[in-house]
Write an enzyme that holds these catalytic residues in place. Structure first.
Site, PDB file in Angstrom:
ATOM      1  N   SER A 124       0.834  -1.193   0.000  1.00 59.77           N
ATOM      2  CA  SER A 124       0.000   0.000   0.000  1.00 59.77           C
ATOM      3  C   SER A 124       0.881   1.260   0.000  1.00 59.77           C
ATOM      4  O   SER A 124       1.647   1.473  -0.933  1.00 59.77           O
ATOM      5  CB  SER A 124      -0.965  -0.044   1.196  1.00 59.77           C
ATOM      6  OG  SER A 124      -1.976   0.915   1.071  1.00 59.77           O
ATOM      7  N   ASP A 126      -9.146  -5.018  -5.606  1.00 68.08           N
ATOM      8  CA  ASP A 126      -8.695  -3.976  -4.676  1.00 68.08           C
ATOM      9  C   ASP A 126      -9.537  -2.714  -4.889  1.00 68.08           C
ATOM     10  O   ASP A 126      -9.603  -2.185  -6.001  1.00 68.08           O
ATOM     11  CB  ASP A 126      -7.206  -3.668  -4.931  1.00 68.08           C
ATOM     12  CG  ASP A 126      -6.568  -2.858  -3.820  1.00 68.08           C
ATOM     13  OD1 ASP A 126      -7.280  -2.096  -3.134  1.00 68.08           O
ATOM     14  OD2 ASP A 126      -5.340  -2.980  -3.642  1.00 68.08           O
ATOM     15  N   HIS A 183      -7.657  -5.363  -1.068  1.00 65.20           N
ATOM     16  CA  HIS A 183      -6.485  -4.608  -0.619  1.00 65.20           C
ATOM     17  C   HIS A 183      -5.811  -5.371   0.518  1.00 65.20           C
ATOM     18  O   HIS A 183      -5.933  -5.024   1.698  1.00 65.20           O
ATOM     19  CB  HIS A 183      -6.896  -3.204  -0.181  1.00 65.20           C
ATOM     20  CG  HIS A 183      -5.742  -2.259  -0.038  1.00 65.20           C
ATOM     21  ND1 HIS A 183      -4.969  -1.877  -1.104  1.00 65.20           N
ATOM     22  CD2 HIS A 183      -5.226  -1.633   1.050  1.00 65.20           C
ATOM     23  CE1 HIS A 183      -4.030  -1.040  -0.688  1.00 65.20           C
ATOM     24  NE2 HIS A 183      -4.163  -0.891   0.614  1.00 65.20           N
TER      25      HIS A 183
END
Length: 168
Positions: free
Chosen positions: A55, A109, A141
């Site tokens: 991320s 995601d 995610h």
């Protein structure tokens, strides 16, 4: 990011993460300093340093490695993106040619859409780099078990000693 969670930079306004330039520079320098200190402590060369991020960590891995390719040997960007501020400044550079790059992204995601991963892959290829891209069907995610297997295999291909040392 979630309240009370760690973050490398603050979100600016609504919509996609673009980051605050000051945050990016500060966090980038923190990472560069840490990498240099770790390389010195463990008596290793920059080309044996592997930066792995998820991320915002993936965003920072791109940020550090693409701006300072001499600092690391390879990066793995899991569910990340290349920020517009970095993309606009990227030009072909021979110093980057030896960078190993692993990209892993889930097709489901919603935090950082799958297109962020494919866009990063396309951009890197346009700079004559050769990222290894992995799409994870139905993964959101997060980091899947298959992602970790692929990442481990990639790391072992780069340096067979890495996982051996980690197993002991």
């Amino acid at each position: 990011s979630e309240p009370d969670s760690y973050q490398w930079f603050r979100q600016k306004g609504q919509g996609a993460y673009n980051g605050e330039t000051d945050d990016l520079k500060t966090s980038g320098q923190v990472l560069l300093d840490f990498i240099a200190q770790a390389a010195k402590k463990y008596h290793t060369q920059p080309n044996k340093v592997y930066l792995v991020g998820f991320s915002q960590g993936a965003i920072m891995s791109y940020e550090v490695a693409l701006r300072h390719p001499e600092a690391v040997g390879s990066i793995a960007a899991l569910s990340g993106r290349i920020l517009p501020v970095l993309k606009s400044e990227l030009k072909p550079d021979e110093k980057r040619q030896n960078l190993g790059i692993f990209i892993g992204h889930g097709t489901a995601d919603t935090r950082l859409p799958f297109k962020d991963g494919t866009d990063a892959n396309s951009l890197l290829q346009s700079l004559s780099l050769k990222p290894e891209f992995h799409a994870y069907e139905g993964v959101g995610h997060s980091i899947s078990a298959v992602d970790m297997q692929d990442l481990s295999a990639w790391l072992q291909r780069l340096n067979p000693c890495v996982l051996l040392a980690a197993d002991r």
